[in-house]
Design an enzyme around this catalytic site. Structure first.
Site, short mmCIF file in Angstrom:
data_model
loop_
_atom_site.label_atom_id
_atom_site.label_comp_id
_atom_site.label_asym_id
_atom_site.label_seq_id
_atom_site.Cartn_x
_atom_site.Cartn_y
_atom_site.Cartn_z
N CYS A 10 14.30 10.82 5.56
CA CYS A 10 14.30 10.54 7.00
C CYS A 10 15.70 10.71 7.60
O CYS A 10 15.86 10.90 8.80
CB CYS A 10 13.85 9.11 7.23
SG CYS A 10 14.88 7.94 6.32
N GLU A 39 10.16 16.74 14.88
CA GLU A 39 10.52 16.51 13.47
C GLU A 39 9.70 17.45 12.59
O GLU A 39 8.47 17.52 12.72
CB GLU A 39 10.24 15.06 13.08
CG GLU A 39 10.58 14.76 11.62
CD GLU A 39 10.33 13.32 11.25
OE1 GLU A 39 9.21 12.80 11.47
OE2 GLU A 39 11.27 12.68 10.73
N LYS A 62 0.87 -1.17 0.00
CA LYS A 62 0.00 0.00 0.00
C LYS A 62 0.91 1.23 0.00
O LYS A 62 1.43 1.60 1.05
CB LYS A 62 -0.89 -0.01 1.25
CG LYS A 62 -2.22 0.76 1.13
CD LYS A 62 -2.08 2.24 0.93
CE LYS A 62 -1.73 2.98 2.21
NZ LYS A 62 -1.60 4.45 1.94
N GLU A 99 10.78 1.78 10.08
CA GLU A 99 11.76 2.85 9.93
C GLU A 99 10.98 4.15 10.01
O GLU A 99 10.19 4.43 9.11
CB GLU A 99 12.48 2.68 8.58
CG GLU A 99 13.79 3.41 8.49
CD GLU A 99 13.62 4.69 7.71
OE1 GLU A 99 13.47 4.57 6.48
OE2 GLU A 99 13.66 5.77 8.32
O1 LIG Z 1 18.06 3.40 2.02
C1 LIG Z 1 18.52 4.52 1.73
O2 LIG Z 1 19.61 4.69 1.18
C2 LIG Z 1 17.76 5.73 2.03
O3 LIG Z 1 18.10 6.79 1.52
C3 LIG Z 1 16.64 5.65 2.92
C4 LIG Z 1 16.03 6.78 3.35
C5 LIG Z 1 14.92 6.64 4.22
C6 LIG Z 1 14.13 7.71 4.44
O4 LIG Z 1 12.95 7.62 5.04
#
Ligand SMILES: O=C(O)C(=O)/C=C/C=C/O
Length: 478
Positions: free
Chosen positions: A289, A382, A179, A255
């Site tokens: 993030c 944030e 989703k 995450e």
């Molecule tokens: O996995 C990555 O290289 C990346 O840039 C992840 C970013 C996550 C953001 O929410």
């Protein structure tokens, strides 16, 4: 790009269409079908059939080959994926060309390779007398797919982060129901088309569009037929998903949010630290993030660092917009809050006026703030935009205390030429990832994720394959 669901190998558009708006200029760019509960039920059922059938019993060889076919399929439609990601997000085209689409291809290729590198562990043991039965035994561990995995992917890196979960979940032999964010349906639909052509068994990959609360996202994460949930997004949404999944004890991989610190010591290469902090604060207009929102600079170089960072922020020109009018308004509300809390605005602090159709989009100015106490909401909450607050420190201990004083703990950067200090400080920063004299330098095999309110578990390499499979110990008496 017409967004469609993809369920059991069939494209469909059940559900009322909701509008999508271009972040670049505010124009309406199409409707997206809002999946009713029945579509989510059909997707979970199709995934279960796939897991019980050819996909769940497939071998490593077959799954690795399927991962490679998907990677080849994305490569073959590279420009279409770039167009779709730019249309949904308004991001600079170069970012989609150099980061989003190459990483999606890389995610599938990485897990095709990693599958071969997984030695199953075996132990031949002389079992001590206290063990019932005793004698000699051969113990070995095999891994079984979890089953049906729900993947809820975010709007900031739509294709990159969706495939960052889909690739290992499929590689481990699961079937998935994805989703994507309601803001960014297009590359998810393209991926479904590529997977449809890649010849995976129907039901291995399913896609449903819609919103979260009271809609497709909630129907999916609370579904009794889901065996695991992988989610990237805001911490508050993570809490809601956990509550929704609690009744079924569904394992989660999260995450989540962050308020990422940067520590800049006086002995740092100042050019590198300024360049690196411009990248870590303003890449993708701060909508990653991993972006920096708190910068702590050792006092002897504080004034020069602030002056240089502010000048670089003012020079930025071709930056992209916020994903939506609502998110633009949220970021601007924090710019107002910062002033109310007494911040000095070194650069930015408002919405730009380009004098072209971008003024109809959702842009905000790259912003540098100073002068706030650590208790200020601007410093603790944030914002998820192109903004950072810079504060001085005098000692290493104080720097660590400041960096760690946060409910979040995702990523951080440390800038110093002192090798001993780098190795002493980095492990003490309470984040899941610490970059020293760099930012967002990525090896896909390394553990990736946050601590505290920034997440649960790690992604990457074997960490993802371990989450998406169950170890089974087989013990044979010899
Ligand atoms: O996995 C990555 O290289 C990346 O840039 C992840 C970013 C996550 C953001 O929410």
């Amino acid at each position: 790009m017409k967004a469609e669901h993809y369920v059991g190998g069939v494209f469909r558009s059940d559900g009322p269409a909701f509008p999508l708006f271009s972040p670049a200029d505010g124009a309406e760019i199409g409707g997206v079908p809002e999946a009713p509960r029945e579509v989510v039920d059909d997707a979970v059922a199709a995934a279960r059939e796939a897991v019980r059938g050819p996909w769940g019993t497939s071998g490593v060889e077959e799954r690795a080959a399927a991962m490679r076919r998907i990677a080849d399929g994305i490569q073959a439609r590279f420009e279409e994926f770039v167009d779709a990601e730019v249309a949904d997000t308004g991001r600079p085209r170069a970012f989609a060309e150099t980061v989003d689409v190459p990483r999606a291809i890389g995610n599938f290729r990485a897990y095709a390779d990693l599958l071969y590198g997984r030695p199953e562990r075996a132990y031949t043991t002389q079992v001590p007398g206290w063990s019932t039965g005793g004698g000699q035994a051969l113990n070995y561990t095999v891994r079984r797919p979890l089953g049906v995995v729900a993947i809820i992917s975010p709007w900031n890196l739509p294709l990159l982060l969706m495939t960052w979960k889909v690739a290992p979940a499929l590689a481990a032999g699961n079937a998935v129901v994805v989703k994507p964010s309601e803001e960014t349906p297009s590359t998810a639909t393209l991926l479904a088309q590529v997977i449809d052509q890649a010849g995976l068994p129907s039901g291995a990959f399913n896609l449903v569009h819609g919103h979260g609360p009271g809609a497709a996202g909630e129907f999916l994460t609370g579904h009794p037929g889901v065996d695991a949930i992988a989610f990237t997004g805001e911490s508050a949404t993570g809490s809601a998903i956990m509550r929704n999944a609690a009744d079924h004890i569904t394992p989660v991989s999260f995450e989540l949010g962050g308020k990422n610190p940067a520590l800049v010591f006086a002995d740092a290469d100042l050019d590198a630290a300024v360049d690196g902090t411009v990248r870590s604060s303003f890449t993708h207009s701060g909508q990653i993030c991993l972006c920096t929102e708190r910068v702590y600079v050792e006092r002897p170089i504080f004034d020069e660092f602030v002056e240089r960072l502010g000048a670089r922020a003012r020079e930025l020109a071709d930056y992209g917009p916020m994903i939506s009018a609502a998110h633009r308004d949220k970021v601007l509300s924090y710019y107002r809050l910062a002033r109310e809390e007494g911040a000095t605005v070194v650069a930015g602090g408002g919405a730009p006026s380009f004098g072209d159709d971008r003024d109809g989009g959702f842009h905000v100015e790259p912003t540098v703030l100073t002068g706030l106490p650590e208790t200020a909401r601007t410093v603790r909450e944030e914002i998820f935009g192109p903004v950072c607050h810079v504060a001085p420190f005098d000692t290493e201990d104080e720097a660590l205390r400041l960096a760690n004083d946060s409910p979040y703990g995702l990523a951080s950067t440390v800038w110093t030429r002192d090798l001993s200090r780098a190795h002493r400080v980095a492990p003490q920063v309470e984040t899941g990832i610490v970059w020293v004299n760099c930012w967002n330098l990525r090896d896909l095999r390394t553990p990736f994720g946050g601590v505290k309110a920034s997440g649960i578990g790690r992604e990457g390499g074997e960490y993802s394959l371990d989450f998406f499979s169950e170890p089974v110990n087989v013990c044979i008496q010899i």
